[in-house]
Design an enzyme around this catalytic site. Structure first.
Site, PDB file in Angstrom:
ATOM      1  N   THR A 235      52.079 106.991  79.144  1.00  0.00           N
ATOM      2  CA  THR A 235      53.065 105.912  79.113  1.00  0.00           C
ATOM      3  C   THR A 235      53.301 105.354  80.501  1.00  0.00           C
ATOM      4  O   THR A 235      52.912 105.940  81.515  1.00  0.00           O
ATOM      5  CB  THR A 235      54.412 106.390  78.541  1.00  0.00           C
ATOM      6  OG1 THR A 235      54.970 107.357  79.432  1.00  0.00           O
ATOM      7  CG2 THR A 235      54.248 106.999  77.182  1.00  0.00           C
TER       8      THR A 235
ATOM      9  N   LEU B 222      58.228 111.145  81.835  1.00  0.00           N
ATOM     10  CA  LEU B 222      57.558 110.287  80.860  1.00  0.00           C
ATOM     11  C   LEU B 222      56.220 110.920  80.520  1.00  0.00           C
ATOM     12  O   LEU B 222      55.593 111.559  81.378  1.00  0.00           O
ATOM     13  CB  LEU B 222      57.298 108.885  81.438  1.00  0.00           C
ATOM     14  CG  LEU B 222      58.467 107.924  81.608  1.00  0.00           C
ATOM     15  CD1 LEU B 222      57.960 106.598  82.181  1.00  0.00           C
ATOM     16  CD2 LEU B 222      59.193 107.677  80.300  1.00  0.00           C
ATOM     17  N   ASP B 223      55.761 110.727  79.298  1.00  0.00           N
ATOM     18  CA  ASP B 223      54.446 111.229  78.918  1.00  0.00           C
ATOM     19  C   ASP B 223      53.369 110.605  79.796  1.00  0.00           C
ATOM     20  O   ASP B 223      53.489 109.456  80.239  1.00  0.00           O
ATOM     21  CB  ASP B 223      54.151 110.887  77.451  1.00  0.00           C
ATOM     22  CG  ASP B 223      55.093 111.580  76.489  1.00  0.00           C
ATOM     23  OD1 ASP B 223      55.747 112.556  76.897  1.00  0.00           O
ATOM     24  OD2 ASP B 223      55.173 111.127  75.328  1.00  0.00           O
ATOM     25  N   ARG B 224      52.316 111.351  80.013  1.00  0.00           N
ATOM     26  CA  ARG B 224      51.248 110.904  80.911  1.00  0.00           C
ATOM     27  C   ARG B 224      50.680 109.516  80.568  1.00  0.00           C
ATOM     28  O   ARG B 224      50.466 108.698  81.466  1.00  0.00           O
ATOM     29  CB  ARG B 224      50.130 111.957  80.950  1.00  0.00           C
ATOM     30  CG  ARG B 224      49.057 111.657  81.983  1.00  0.00           C
ATOM     31  CD  ARG B 224      48.198 112.866  82.273  1.00  0.00           C
ATOM     32  NE  ARG B 224      47.387 112.622  83.463  1.00  0.00           N
ATOM     33  CZ  ARG B 224      46.765 113.551  84.162  1.00  0.00           C
ATOM     34  NH1 ARG B 224      46.860 114.816  83.790  1.00  0.00           N
ATOM     35  NH2 ARG B 224      46.052 113.251  85.221  1.00  0.00           N
TER      36      ARG B 224
ATOM     37  N   HIS C 108      57.825 113.786  72.774  1.00  0.00           N
ATOM     38  CA  HIS C 108      57.049 112.751  72.070  1.00  0.00           C
ATOM     39  C   HIS C 108      57.877 112.055  70.987  1.00  0.00           C
ATOM     40  O   HIS C 108      57.333 111.641  69.957  1.00  0.00           O
ATOM     41  CB  HIS C 108      55.780 113.340  71.443  1.00  0.00           C
ATOM     42  CG  HIS C 108      54.759 113.773  72.445  1.00  0.00           C
ATOM     43  ND1 HIS C 108      53.529 114.273  72.079  1.00  0.00           N
ATOM     44  CD2 HIS C 108      54.763 113.781  73.805  1.00  0.00           C
ATOM     45  CE1 HIS C 108      52.825 114.579  73.167  1.00  0.00           C
ATOM     46  NE2 HIS C 108      53.561 114.285  74.229  1.00  0.00           N
TER      47      HIS C 108
END
Length: 234
Positions: A73, A69-71, A169
């Site tokens: 989120t 997961l993106d940082r 993304h």
């Protein structure tokens, strides 16, 4: 059970599900799943330390990263605890047999109540950003998601999102392209940041067949402790 909960609290981990082969945690905003150039301690290492402590393991702890997961989120991250489970989980995800559901808060009114978005995303490694195009261009990858508006708050819309593809993304870029950047996401066009530098994108649930037990597993991650997220459940 209480001992396990106290142990997870000491590592600042919220463990949602765990058995001999897999462990699922609710990622906090700001955590990185794997190590990067920042040198910050990744979530994978924290989970390894938790496992070593819980099971009194003195040697190296095996942990396989299944997805990321993106940082900024929050939400579900699945790890494999055994080398037997990892390739099976990787195959599940590659074959799109894992059902991932996200919640996102956006300020602007979505064009439709429910829609499927198809774009071609091209990543720019210099600014770590993906741009969504309506037509295929060189080095772009097809991205498909489905969204529906499930609640109207005072100032935001709550969207539920299912991904067909897992691009860099993807949700952030595709929602921005229809004029609905995610709350707090400065990189993709929102006008101000969240206080904790998070973005209001949460990996809420994950459904998949267990790689060893072959039974259906469905896990759900509690929402962040935030007044706007809480309003989504009222």
């Amino acid at each position: 059970m209480q001992k396990s909960k106290a142990l997870s609290n000491s590592y600042n981990l919220q463990v949602i599900y765990e058995d001999n082969h897999i462990i699922v945690v609710n990622k906090r905003a700001g955590d990185i799943v794997q190590g990067d150039k920042t040198g910050d301690q990744p979530l994978s290492e924290i989970v390894k330390a938790y496992i070593a402590d819980k099971y009194n393991k003195s040697g190296n702890v095996y942990l396989g990263v299944v997805h990321r997961l993106d940082r900024p989120t929050t939400g579900i991250v699945l790890f494999s605890k055994t080398s037997k489970a990892l390739p099976r989980l990787n195959k599940l995800f590659a074959e799109k047999k894992a059902q991932k559901t996200y919640w996102a808060l956006v300020k602007n009114t979505p064009p439709k109540q429910k829609d499927t978005l198809t774009h071609w995303l091209k990543k720019n490694p210099k600014n770590n950003k993906s741009t969504a195009y309506k037509k295929e261009i060189p080095q772009s990858k097809k991205a498909i998601l489905h969204y529906s508006v499930i609640k109207k708050l005072d100032n935001f819309y709550l969207l539920e999102i299912q991904l067909e593809t897992g691009r860099h993304h993807q949700i952030r870029s595709q929602l921005s392209s229809i004029g609905c950047p995610i709350k707090g996401d400065l990189k993709y066009g929102f006008d101000r940041s969240n206080k904790d530098a998070s973005i209001s994108l949460h990996a809420k649930s994950l459904e998949f067949i267990h790689p060893v037990k072959k039974e259906l597993i469905r896990v759900e991650a509690p929402l962040p402790n935030d007044s706007i997220w809480k309003a989504c459940l009222d």
